[in-house]
Design an enzyme around this catalytic site. Structure first.
Site, short mmCIF file in Angstrom:
data_model
loop_
_atom_site.label_atom_id
_atom_site.label_comp_id
_atom_site.label_asym_id
_atom_site.label_seq_id
_atom_site.Cartn_x
_atom_site.Cartn_y
_atom_site.Cartn_z
N GLU A 130 22.44 57.67 -19.01
CA GLU A 130 23.81 57.50 -18.56
C GLU A 130 23.98 56.27 -17.66
OE1 GLU A 130 25.03 61.55 -18.01
OE2 GLU A 130 26.50 60.86 -16.56
N ALA A 134 32.88 67.16 -17.22
CA ALA A 134 33.04 68.62 -17.36
C ALA A 134 33.63 69.27 -16.11
CB ALA A 134 31.72 69.27 -17.73
N HIS A 165 30.83 62.55 -18.85
CA HIS A 165 30.43 63.34 -17.68
C HIS A 165 31.66 63.78 -16.87
CE1 HIS A 165 26.80 64.05 -14.83
NE2 HIS A 165 27.69 65.01 -14.70
N GLY A 206 22.81 80.68 -14.82
CA GLY A 206 23.21 80.69 -13.41
C GLY A 206 24.73 80.81 -13.36
N ARG A 207 25.32 80.18 -12.34
CA ARG A 207 26.78 80.27 -12.16
C ARG A 207 27.54 79.82 -13.39
NH1 ARG A 207 29.65 77.11 -8.77
NH2 ARG A 207 28.30 75.39 -9.40
N ILE A 208 27.15 78.65 -13.93
CA ILE A 208 27.93 78.08 -15.03
C ILE A 208 27.67 78.84 -16.33
CG2 ILE A 208 28.35 75.98 -16.39
CD1 ILE A 208 27.71 74.39 -13.77
N ARG A 257 22.63 68.19 -17.79
CA ARG A 257 22.13 66.86 -17.45
C ARG A 257 21.53 66.23 -18.71
NH1 ARG A 257 24.93 67.00 -13.62
NH2 ARG A 257 24.38 66.72 -11.42
N THR A 306 26.43 70.24 -21.20
CA THR A 306 27.28 69.85 -20.07
C THR A 306 26.44 69.90 -18.79
OG1 THR A 306 28.01 72.15 -19.90
CG2 THR A 306 29.49 70.63 -21.05
C1 GLV Z 1 28.24 67.22 -11.97
O1 GLV Z 1 27.55 66.94 -12.90
C2 GLV Z 1 27.77 67.93 -10.82
O2 GLV Z 1 26.56 68.18 -10.69
O3 GLV Z 1 28.63 68.30 -9.98
#
Ligand code: GLV
Length: 323
Positions: A271, A291, A289, A159-161, A242, A240
């Protein structure tokens, strides 16, 4: 009537100012700790708020919706929204928005690379070595790592990331392969990424596997003992996305037994707790967490959250409505 908004924890001021400039009353919980459900319910019951800004550490479900029936929008200050029960929100006619700022994909992709490069160049181990006063002179055999040039980066999720990671990867001379529910022609064209229909193919072929899928029932423990065993012994795993996408107990075992070479984790299954043994391993890099924690990204998220609420109050459909 003046609109009132509750924010469950401090977020960058820019969004809060946008809301106050509109004349809304914004109450921000002052403590920096994560509020527990009981505390949130109590505070939401105390005032007829019109909107609530939540964080990914808040469990947003009927308990919260019932505590503040006047609030018809819950705006999540996060890209992910696995902390929210969308079904219950839908049933109650409550709008949910997220904050997928463009700069968050850039920040997360950069952090993904920071973890990859740190694993490859053994940065954290080497830093500790120097700090402990163990560096007594240049040694040609010291901390020999691995290059990433020419290696294969396998993306699970594009996707975007994932797409942004693919974009950076071409600059580093990595070959990119990916899997997703549907093909992303843009990353195929822009980054030469090659599509595979299953995660198994990616796990077998990649030198670095990076996870970029949302957490859903279908992605929980996507990386389990069997799938870790499919990876190359020399491979790195980066998460990075979940924490629960990886069965963390299986990962600790795989790292202990050198089933894979290393892992870079920004998120954890339980977490903020870490699975037993994780923090003792040399072949893992752990970040809390963060990123998306670039100044640009966090500020843009704050403005998106505010804009979503403003649009909702002004009768428009918020740009980031997810239900
Ligand atoms: C961070 O983990 C987010 O979903 O923005």
């Amino acid at each position: 009537m003046t609109k009132t908004i509750f924010v469950t924890r401090q977020i960058p001021e820019v969004g809060i100012s946008m809301l106050r400039n509109k004349g809304y009353v914004v109450d921000v919980r002052e403590k920096s700790s994560i509020p527990n459900q009981k505390e949130l319910i109590k505070v939401l019951k105390a005032k007829p708020y019109d909107a609530v800004v939540t964080l990914l550490t808040d469990k947003v479900d009927n308990q919260l919706f019932d505590a503040v029936p006047t609030a018809k929008i819950f705006a999540n200050y996060a890209t992910g929204f696995d902390n929210i029960n969308l079904e219950e929100a839908k049933q109650k006619g409550i709008a949910i928005t997220n904050a997928p700022a463009v700069s968050t994909s850039e920040a997360v992709a950069e952090h993904t690379f920071a973890l990859m490069l740190s694993l490859a160049a053994r940065i954290v181990e080497a830093d500790e070595f120097v700090r402990r006063g163990k560096y007594i002179g240049w040694d040609p055999m010291n901390f020999i790592g691995t290059d990433i040039l020419g290696k294969t980066l396998g993306l699970i999720g594009a996707g975007r990331i994932g797409a942004q990671v693919a974009h950076y990867a071409s600059g580093f001379g990595l070959k990119v392969i990916y899997t997703d529910l549907k093909r992303n022609e843009q990353i195929e064209k822009e980054s030469g990424a090659v599509y595979y229909s299953t995660p198994e193919e990616i796990l077998k072929l990649a030198d670095i596997v990076s996870l970029h899928v949302p957490l859903m029932d279908s992605t929980k423990h996507l990386i389990n003992k069997e799938r870790l065993a499919m990876m190359k012994k020399t491979a790195f795993l980066v998460n990075t996305a979940r924490g629960p996408i990886i069965d963390e107990v299986a990962l600790v075992e795989a790292l202990q037994n050198k089933v894979i070479a290393g892992a870079g984790l920004d998120v954890f299954e339980f977490e903020p707790k870490l699975s037993k043994g994780l923090a003792k391993l040399d072949n893992v890099i752990l970040t809390p967490h963060i990123a998306s924690a670039s100044d640009t990204a966090r500020n843009e998220m704050s403005t998106l959250v505010a804009q979503n609420i403003i649009d909702f109050f002004e009768g428009k459909v918020p740009a980031n409505k997810v239900n």
